[in-house]
Motif scaffolding. Structure first.
Motif, PDB file in Angstrom:
ATOM      1  N   LYS A 138       8.857  -3.875   4.676  1.00  0.00           N
ATOM      2  CA  LYS A 138       9.477  -2.653   4.170  1.00  0.00           C
ATOM      3  C   LYS A 138       8.572  -1.461   4.462  1.00  0.00           C
ATOM      4  N   PHE A 139       9.146  -0.443   5.086  1.00  0.00           N
ATOM      5  CA  PHE A 139       8.398   0.770   5.429  1.00  0.00           C
ATOM      6  C   PHE A 139       9.182   1.976   4.923  1.00  0.00           C
ATOM      7  N   THR A 140       8.623   2.650   3.921  1.00  0.00           N
ATOM      8  CA  THR A 140       9.236   3.835   3.330  1.00  0.00           C
ATOM      9  C   THR A 140       8.312   5.017   3.595  1.00  0.00           C
ATOM     10  N   PHE A 141       8.859   6.117   4.106  1.00  0.00           N
ATOM     11  CA  PHE A 141       7.953   7.192   4.503  1.00  0.00           C
ATOM     12  C   PHE A 141       8.604   8.566   4.443  1.00  0.00           C
ATOM     13  N   SER A 142       7.752   9.545   4.273  1.00  0.00           N
ATOM     14  CA  SER A 142       8.090  10.959   4.439  1.00  0.00           C
ATOM     15  C   SER A 142       6.859  11.604   5.060  1.00  0.00           C
ATOM     16  N   ILE A 143       6.972  11.996   6.323  1.00  0.00           N
ATOM     17  CA  ILE A 143       5.830  12.547   7.059  1.00  0.00           C
ATOM     18  C   ILE A 143       6.256  13.846   7.723  1.00  0.00           C
TER      19      ILE A 143
ATOM     20  N   GLY B  76      15.129   1.164  17.603  1.00  0.00           N
ATOM     21  CA  GLY B  76      14.492  -0.075  18.025  1.00  0.00           C
ATOM     22  C   GLY B  76      13.051  -0.218  17.585  1.00  0.00           C
ATOM     23  N   ARG B  77      12.542   0.757  16.846  1.00  0.00           N
ATOM     24  CA  ARG B  77      11.137   0.701  16.427  1.00  0.00           C
ATOM     25  C   ARG B  77      10.988   0.649  14.911  1.00  0.00           C
ATOM     26  N   VAL B  78      11.788   1.412  14.210  1.00  0.00           N
ATOM     27  CA  VAL B  78      11.743   1.441  12.747  1.00  0.00           C
ATOM     28  C   VAL B  78      13.134   1.111  12.225  1.00  0.00           C
ATOM     29  N   ASN B  79      13.219   0.110  11.362  1.00  0.00           N
ATOM     30  CA  ASN B  79      14.510  -0.313  10.840  1.00  0.00           C
ATOM     31  C   ASN B  79      15.063   0.699   9.844  1.00  0.00           C
ATOM     32  N   GLY B  80      16.381   0.738   9.757  1.00  0.00           N
ATOM     33  CA  GLY B  80      17.024   1.592   8.770  1.00  0.00           C
ATOM     34  C   GLY B  80      17.336   2.976   9.301  1.00  0.00           C
TER      35      GLY B  80
ATOM     36  N   ASN C 114      -2.177  -7.918   6.834  1.00  0.00           N
ATOM     37  CA  ASN C 114      -1.173  -8.769   6.180  1.00  0.00           C
ATOM     38  C   ASN C 114      -0.224  -7.965   5.294  1.00  0.00           C
ATOM     39  N   LEU C 115      -0.175  -6.674   5.519  1.00  0.00           N
ATOM     40  CA  LEU C 115       0.643  -5.814   4.672  1.00  0.00           C
ATOM     41  C   LEU C 115       2.129  -6.160   4.800  1.00  0.00           C
ATOM     42  N   GLU C 116       2.810  -6.190   3.640  1.00  0.00           N
ATOM     43  CA  GLU C 116       4.242  -6.479   3.614  1.00  0.00           C
ATOM     44  C   GLU C 116       5.070  -5.258   3.234  1.00  0.00           C
ATOM     45  N   GLU C 117       4.452  -4.317   2.523  1.00  0.00           N
ATOM     46  CA  GLU C 117       5.161  -3.087   2.147  1.00  0.00           C
ATOM     47  C   GLU C 117       4.233  -1.895   2.345  1.00  0.00           C
TER      48      GLU C 117
ATOM     49  N   PHE D 269       0.848  -1.193   0.000  1.00  0.00           N
ATOM     50  CA  PHE D 269       0.000   0.000   0.000  1.00  0.00           C
ATOM     51  C   PHE D 269       0.882   1.240   0.000  1.00  0.00           C
ATOM     52  N   SER D 270       0.606   2.132  -0.962  1.00  0.00           N
ATOM     53  CA  SER D 270       1.317   3.407  -1.050  1.00  0.00           C
ATOM     54  C   SER D 270       0.294   4.529  -1.038  1.00  0.00           C
TER      55      SER D 270
END
Length: 532
Positions: free
Chosen positions: A322-327, A352-356, A286-289, A262-263
């Motif tokens: 995978k979590f990609t974001f700009s907020i 420790g909460r969001v990878n990367g 069940n979201l993976e990205e 979902f984007s």
């Protein structure tokens, strides 16, 4: 390779691998028309399945950022259709066509075709094709699994259209094998929003579609698309113009177990993040990205940080990979006093909460009990970067094409634009929102370059920035085509269109949008000789 005379290298001396690389950089129409049947070697190279399997039969001329013309010379089109296409039609898997070539190209049978892109169509013309062209309708019904629709767009924000909604619904009903649909989202300069207009379940459904890329008018449209009518949908890429409370019979509560990717992009700032976006995301069990590009306005609250994202969203997505974001969060705490987090505290909230790696910029306006916080995953993956201010921490943002710079408190100085030009090397659009005059007008001798900038907006900028950008001795803009500006600062800075310091930059403009009515002085068109 013939090495007898290296000073007279012939193109035929190049290996096939290099020739193919060159051809792929050229327009396919030009290659087919000019090279096919020159000799047998070129025929084997160009007519090979690996090259012509994606047949792009469009030629585009860019007049300005939002004015792009698609056309092919009739003689060129005729030769390709009569002499070349019959030889390659059974090797074509993907076909891109524009209105001027549609009828002639679709007369052939493309037995291996599964992907079709319809480019630069007017809404009414495309609707006529979908209702009355039996060849196109049969193709969509029997063969096409991947479809891209690109409409003609002449304005920055085209108005909503019932015709466009009708086209969308008609496509879903026609395409019996469709698994992928990109609907008016193929180019950032040609985005059109669809309003679903509360369709019934019977006329807006698909039992095959798995991936949808679309722009919609409001949040209710998003809910309609996720109400089960697209029952195989696993990937949704959606941009929403207005995310605000809406009256809808669809409850934002039912789980969406089939959705894997979902984007979500919000075009305008959101004031209903907590009431609409968070409940929507929690349904995606069940979201993976997950990809989020959001601009949020909050009152009497706190910044969105790593702790909130984990506790309110991510914990409900156990399969997320995978979590990609700009907020970015803009706070206005008028009724309560809250100690706003510093940039260092925001950074720690993600540990420790969001990878990367995480980037963050925080600007707190203590006197107004307000602030702006922008958090984003790194490396930065989006084409847009919004609300950059003087708290910007720097970095490399190679993918960003559009930058909005806004600061209500501090001016943007010359050295800061030098940082921006280095950190955003491929910028094409720049919007400056700053009414603060520059403090240091003695600019350094270092010339700043924005080599790819096509569009510059100074409508909401102090006059100092007009001088900063239009004077070629300060900033060099070799490709600038579009300028948005007010008349008065433009006239003052150019000394009523006589100042040579701005002539080089203004002389290359092809589109000048002035936000208020004005009477052109005598030498106006001499100062802007290329205006269309």
């Amino acid at each position: 390779m013939n090495t007898a005379n290296k000073n007279h290298l012939n193109i035929l001396d190049l290996p096939n691998e290099i020739l193919l690389i060159i051809c792929k950089e050229l327009n396919m129409v030009d290659v087919l028309y000019s090279i096919v049947d020159v000799n047998e070697r070129f025929n084997q190279l160009i007519l090979d399945h690996l090259y012509i399997r994606h047949l792009n039969m469009t030629t585009m001329t860019i007049r300005s950022v939002f004015d792009r013309i698609y056309s092919i010379d009739d003689q060129v089109l005729s030769r390709i259709c009569k002499q070349i296409l019959p030889r390659i039609r059974h090797q074509v898997n993907q076909l891109t066509v524009a209105p001027y070539s549609m009828d002639r190209l679709l007369t052939l049978n493309y037995s291996q075709l599964y992907s079709l892109s319809l480019v630069d169509f007017q809404e009414k013309i495309l609707l006529q094709y979908l209702k009355g062209n039996s060849i196109l309708c049969n193709l969509l019904s029997e063969q096409i699994t991947h479809l891209c629709i690109d409409m003609e767009v002449k304005t920055v924000m085209p108005p909503l259209s019932k015709t466009l909604s009708e086209i969308f619904i008609l496509i879903l009903s026609l395409c019996k094998r469709l698994v992928y649909l990109n609907f008016c989202s193929s180019s950032r300069y040609r985005l059109m929003a669809v309003h679903i207009f509360k369709p019934s379940t019977t006329n807006c459904t698909s039992s095959t579609l798995t991936t949808l890329n679309i722009n919609v008018d409001n949040f209710a449209d998003c809910l309609y698309l996720l109400d089960g009518r697209l029952n195989c949908l696993s990937t949704l890429i959606i941009r929403i113009l207005k995310i605000s409370p809406v009256i809808s019979k669809i409850k934002n509560t039912k789980e969406l177990p089939k959705l894997k990717s979902f984007s979500l992009t919000s075009v305008y700032p959101i004031m209903a993040y907590d009431n609409l976006i968070i409940p929507l995301l929690r349904r995606m069990i069940n979201l993976e990205e997950l990809i989020l590009f959001l601009s949020v306005i909050r009152f009497d609250s706190t910044y969105i940080d790593g702790i909130q994202l984990q506790d309110e969203v991510l914990i409900y997505m156990p399969r997320l990979k995978k979590f990609t974001f700009s907020i970015d969060t803009r706070l206005f705490n008028n009724n309560i006093k809250i100690d706003l987090r510093s940039n260092e505290e925001i950074q720690r909230s993600f540990i420790g909460r969001v990878n990367g790696q995480i980037g963050s910029d925080v600007q707190t306006i203590v006197m107004k009990n307000a602030g702006i916080c922008h958090v984003y995953s790194l490396p930065y993956q989006f084409e847009d970067f919004c609300h950059l201010n003087n708290s910007f921490q720097g970095g490399m943002f190679h993918k960003v094409q559009c930058l909005i710079m806004t600061d209500e408190t501090y001016s943007f100085e010359h050295y800061f634009f030098q940082v921006i030009s280095q950190d955003f090397p491929f910028l094409k659009e720049l919007y400056i929102v700053n009414c603060q005059p520059q403090k240091d007008k003695q600019h350094s001798s270092t010339l700043i370059r924005f080599p790819y900038l096509l569009l510059l907006s100074l409508v909401m900028a102090h006059m100092d920035y007009v001088e900063e950008f239009l004077f070629d001795k300060n900033i060099h803009l070799p490709r600038l085509l579009n300028l948005f500006i007010k008349y008065e600062p433009l006239a003052i800075v150019t000394n009523n269109f006589t100042n040579d310091a701005a002539r080089a930059t203004c002389g290359k403009l092809k589109c000048l949008e002035i936000s208020e009515p004005f009477v052109c002085p005598e030498n106006f068109h001499q100062y802007f000789p290329l205006l269309l």
